[in-house]
Design a protein around this motif. Structure first.
Motif, short mmCIF file in Angstrom:
data_model
loop_
_atom_site.label_atom_id
_atom_site.label_comp_id
_atom_site.label_asym_id
_atom_site.label_seq_id
_atom_site.Cartn_x
_atom_site.Cartn_y
_atom_site.Cartn_z
N PRO A 186 0.94 -1.12 0.02
CA PRO A 186 0.01 -0.13 0.03
C PRO A 186 0.75 1.13 0.14
O PRO A 186 0.31 2.17 -0.14
N TYR A 187 1.99 1.07 0.41
CA TYR A 187 2.89 2.32 0.50
C TYR A 187 3.55 2.46 -0.93
O TYR A 187 4.02 1.40 -1.75
N PRO A 188 3.76 3.70 -1.24
CA PRO A 188 4.54 3.76 -2.70
C PRO A 188 5.81 3.65 -2.42
O PRO A 188 6.59 3.87 -1.35
N ARG A 189 6.54 3.66 -3.54
CA ARG A 189 8.17 3.53 -3.66
C ARG A 189 8.51 5.05 -4.12
O ARG A 189 8.17 5.36 -5.22
N SER A 190 9.50 5.39 -3.52
CA SER A 190 9.89 6.65 -4.19
C SER A 190 11.46 6.45 -4.83
O SER A 190 12.03 5.70 -4.08
N TYR A 191 11.80 7.33 -5.55
CA TYR A 191 12.88 7.04 -6.29
C TYR A 191 13.73 8.57 -6.04
O TYR A 191 13.17 9.57 -6.39
N TYR A 192 14.99 8.39 -5.60
CA TYR A 192 15.77 9.62 -5.67
C TYR A 192 17.15 9.36 -6.26
O TYR A 192 17.61 8.23 -6.50
N ARG A 193 17.48 10.52 -6.60
CA ARG A 193 18.84 10.60 -7.22
C ARG A 193 19.81 11.66 -6.28
O ARG A 193 19.29 12.68 -6.22
N CYS A 194 21.03 11.14 -6.71
CA CYS A 194 22.10 12.04 -5.95
C CYS A 194 22.12 13.30 -6.69
O CYS A 194 22.27 13.16 -7.86
N THR A 195 21.97 14.50 -6.06
CA THR A 195 21.88 15.82 -6.57
C THR A 195 23.18 16.10 -7.29
O THR A 195 23.39 17.18 -7.95
N SER A 196 24.26 15.69 -6.79
CA SER A 196 25.68 15.85 -7.06
C SER A 196 26.00 15.86 -8.55
O SER A 196 25.52 14.83 -9.05
N ALA A 197 26.53 16.71 -9.23
CA ALA A 197 26.77 16.54 -10.72
C ALA A 197 27.64 15.43 -11.01
O ALA A 197 28.48 15.16 -10.45
N GLY A 198 27.22 14.62 -11.77
CA GLY A 198 28.19 13.54 -12.29
C GLY A 198 27.98 12.30 -11.31
O GLY A 198 28.28 11.44 -11.57
N CYS A 199 27.11 12.63 -10.51
CA CYS A 199 27.09 11.58 -9.58
C CYS A 199 25.64 10.66 -9.79
O CYS A 199 24.50 11.45 -9.75
N GLY A 200 25.68 9.36 -10.37
CA GLY A 200 24.43 9.00 -10.63
C GLY A 200 23.95 8.11 -9.57
O GLY A 200 23.20 7.12 -9.94
N VAL A 201 24.28 8.12 -8.65
CA VAL A 201 23.75 7.34 -7.51
C VAL A 201 22.23 7.41 -7.35
O VAL A 201 21.67 8.64 -7.34
N LYS A 202 21.64 6.46 -7.16
CA LYS A 202 20.17 6.54 -7.03
C LYS A 202 19.92 5.57 -5.82
O LYS A 202 20.32 4.69 -5.45
N LYS A 203 18.75 5.91 -5.38
CA LYS A 203 18.31 5.19 -4.14
C LYS A 203 16.59 5.25 -4.22
O LYS A 203 15.94 5.92 -4.78
N ARG A 204 16.10 4.17 -3.98
CA ARG A 204 14.74 3.80 -3.74
C ARG A 204 14.44 3.68 -2.32
O ARG A 204 15.07 2.85 -1.54
N VAL A 205 13.28 4.20 -1.75
CA VAL A 205 12.69 4.02 -0.74
C VAL A 205 11.39 3.59 -0.43
O VAL A 205 10.67 4.08 -1.38
N GLU A 206 11.31 2.57 -0.07
CA GLU A 206 9.84 1.84 0.22
C GLU A 206 9.64 1.42 1.67
O GLU A 206 10.39 1.03 2.14
N ARG A 207 8.47 1.55 1.80
CA ARG A 207 8.07 1.00 3.37
C ARG A 207 7.51 -0.17 3.10
O ARG A 207 6.72 -0.63 2.03
N SER A 208 7.75 -1.11 3.99
CA SER A 208 7.46 -2.51 3.82
C SER A 208 5.87 -2.53 4.12
O SER A 208 5.32 -1.96 4.93
#
Length: 363
Positions: A204-226
């Motif tokens: 029931p919980y949405p998954r959120s997608y985040y990206r590192c704002t640093s230029a050139g940094c493509g790190v992403k992360k997803r946050v989801e609640r169980s």
DNA sequence: CGTCTTTGACCCGCGC
DNA sequence: GCGCGGGTCAAAGACG
């Protein structure tokens, strides 16, 4: 950028394993009490790495777990005490410190690539993966830069990137960890920009997608609640940071790279000095205090604090953050037991954590 | 004013 | 081939 779902080879493997072993039952969840965890280190890895007996390493252990009882791959990898990389934080420091259960991508695991701390930026799985897909800059990290520059216009239309169909896109190494918290997006010291949110099928919980704002940094992360346990937040990091510190000390930790040891390990740096990097003022710090981290693999280390966290990782990169701790880490005597929480999680965990992993290791 | 979040649409891979 | 689900983009709005 990456459009591929979480289906890396590794993931597939994981899934398979998952299916194979999908049975099981429940395993006791791990609660790691790390005393200094939140107060002292980034991930709870306090300066005394030790405490760590399990920390990150545990993750590694898990990885093996995933790959097979055979071995502690990551462990082995990390074994040699490497000099703490003091330079690039490759992995985003998850708010918690000690990963409990990590699932490495099997492929990597298999390859047992030694985590290269310094290479954080190139976290390449050196082996094959990197080349395979990443060719044209489709990567999240570096590739993104190119894309952004060059394709901005084209992109306007939304992802049009012609990708080669033959090649499957490889995803950056990923690792996930679970935290018990009221806050979905934990402040791990980096700046993240939310670029999407999606409803999760089984949750029931949405998954959120985040990206590192640093230029050139493509790190992403997803946050989801169980879905099973709303109090548990599953955060999955993908890729490695190409910068030393949080992109901008804007709100999170205002520490500089030089001082931030946490970056040293490549993300989860747990260096002995780690403690210094946490400022009581920082959100991070607060989070630690407020949240419980579940460590999936941790045998009970414990001690004093009541933080519990579970770690799951599906990437080779993980090691990078371990390295910092490498010199101190102690091989967990026991494999990660099980992550009860994980077991229940149907969201990201499903993709990342093989059931097997979630279960008790059976030999 | 700059940055971040929200949100709907689009694309892609995969399973059926 | 079709539908589903996941992942991403980007415009618009909100916020400090």
């Amino acid at each position: 950028m990456d459009r591929k779902p979480l289906n890396d080879d590794a993931e597939e493997l994981i899934k398979r394993r998952h299916e194979q072993s999908s049975s099981s039952g429940a395993s006791p969840s791990f609660h790691l009490d790390i005393p200094g965890a939140f107060g002292g280190g980034v991930f709870g890895l306090p300066c005394d790495a030790e405490k760590g007996s399990l920390g990150f390493m545990d993750l590694l252990g898990v990885q093996d777990y995933v790959s097979g009882p055979a071995a502690y791959s990551l462990f082995d990898l990390l074994q040699p005490p490497q000099p703490p990389p003091l330079q690039l934080p490759a992995q985003p420091p998850p708010p918690l410190l000690s990963p409990a259960s990590t699932v490495m991508e099997s492929s990597d695991a298999a390859n047992q690539q030694p985590p290269t701390p310094a290479n954080s930026s190139s976290l390449s799985p050196s082996s094959n993966e990197g080349q395979t897909n990443k060719t044209a800059g489709e990567e999240d990290g570096e590739g993104e830069e190119e894309e952004e520059q060059g394709n901005n216009q084209e992109k306007t239309k939304k992802q049009l990137k012609p990708k080669k169909k033959n090649q499957k896109r490889q995803r950056e190494p990923r690792f996930a960890f679970m935290t018990k918290s009221d806050v979905d997006h934990l402040d791990d010291g980096y700046r993240w920009r939310k670029y999407g949110q999606k409803a999760v099928k089984h949750s029931p919980y949405p998954r959120s997608y985040y990206r590192c704002t640093s230029a050139g940094c493509g790190v992403k992360k997803r946050v989801e609640r169980s879905s099973e346990d709303p109090s548990i937040v599953v955060t999955t990091y993908e890729g490695q940071h190409t910068h030393l510190t949080p992109a901008t000390p804007r709100g999170s930790l205002g520490f500089s790279p030089e001082t931030a040891t946490y970056g040293a390990g490549g993300g989860f740096g747990l260096s002995s000095t780690t403690s210094s990097f946490l400022h009581p003022q920082s959100n991070f710090y607060q989070h630690h205090q407020q949240h419980q981290y579940l460590y999936g693999s941790a045998p009970s280390v414990n001690t004093g604090s009541s933080a519990s966290a579970s770690f799951i990782s599906s990437s080779p990169s993980i090691p990078s953050f371990n390295q910092a701790q490498t010199h101190n880490f102690v091989r967990p005597s026991a494999l990660p037991r099980s992550l009860s929480a994980l077991q229940r999680d149907h969201g990201l965990l499903e993709d990342i954590v093989p059931t097997r992993m979630r279960e008790e290791p059976k030999e």
